[in-house]
Design a protein around this motif. Sequence first.
Motif, PDB file in Angstrom:
ATOM      1  N   ARG A   1      25.364  63.542  99.785  1.00  0.00           N
ATOM      2  CA  ARG A   1      25.645  64.776 100.520  1.00  0.00           C
ATOM      3  C   ARG A   1      27.142  64.903 100.720  1.00  0.00           C
ATOM      4  O   ARG A   1      27.857  63.913 100.724  1.00  0.00           O
ATOM      5  N   HIS A   2      27.604  66.136 100.874  1.00  0.00           N
ATOM      6  CA  HIS A   2      29.019  66.362 101.117  1.00  0.00           C
ATOM      7  C   HIS A   2      29.209  67.600 101.977  1.00  0.00           C
ATOM      8  O   HIS A   2      28.285  68.381 102.175  1.00  0.00           O
TER       9      HIS A   2
ATOM     10  N   ALA B   1      30.343  62.242 109.613  1.00  0.00           N
ATOM     11  CA  ALA B   1      30.597  61.058 108.787  1.00  0.00           C
ATOM     12  C   ALA B   1      30.172  59.781 109.496  1.00  0.00           C
ATOM     13  O   ALA B   1      29.643  58.860 108.860  1.00  0.00           O
TER      14      ALA B   1
ATOM     15  N   GLU C   1      26.882  71.513 105.175  1.00  0.00           N
ATOM     16  CA  GLU C   1      26.455  70.266 104.533  1.00  0.00           C
ATOM     17  C   GLU C   1      25.675  70.627 103.274  1.00  0.00           C
ATOM     18  O   GLU C   1      24.768  71.463 103.317  1.00  0.00           O
TER      19      GLU C   1
ATOM     20  N   ASN D   1      34.349  63.064 102.320  1.00  0.00           N
ATOM     21  CA  ASN D   1      33.349  63.108 101.249  1.00  0.00           C
ATOM     22  C   ASN D   1      33.460  61.900 100.332  1.00  0.00           C
ATOM     23  O   ASN D   1      32.451  61.410  99.829  1.00  0.00           O
TER      24      ASN D   1
ATOM     25  N   GLU E   1      31.581  71.088 102.925  1.00  0.00           N
ATOM     26  CA  GLU E   1      32.490  72.099 102.403  1.00  0.00           C
ATOM     27  C   GLU E   1      32.841  73.069 103.513  1.00  0.00           C
ATOM     28  O   GLU E   1      32.001  73.394 104.347  1.00  0.00           O
TER      29      GLU E   1
ATOM     30  N   ASN F   1      38.071  66.026 101.875  1.00  0.00           N
ATOM     31  CA  ASN F   1      38.143  65.227 100.642  1.00  0.00           C
ATOM     32  C   ASN F   1      38.031  63.747 100.960  1.00  0.00           C
ATOM     33  O   ASN F   1      37.306  63.016 100.276  1.00  0.00           O
TER      34      ASN F   1
END
Length: 69
Positions: free
Chosen positions: A24-25, A65, A39, A17, A27, A14
């Motif tokens: 993009r994030h 990141a 991704e 992101n 999970e 969290n």
Amino acid sequence: MSRYTRKDLEAALNDINASVATGRHLEAQGRNGYTGLDEYEGKKCIRTIQCGSPRECALAAYEWAMDQK
């Protein structure tokens, strides 16, 4: 060394992101007793970054990141 759980990983994701503004994030998902780190761009999965323990996935997420900045 204390136990690093999937809940810890999700909390870290969290933060990661929220700090990355590329559209993009990341999970985390369970996979046969392991944790998978994927991704996403929107709702589409682009690639799997890491599959292993939650701690291994967290390290991979922080590395991802750094590459996004």
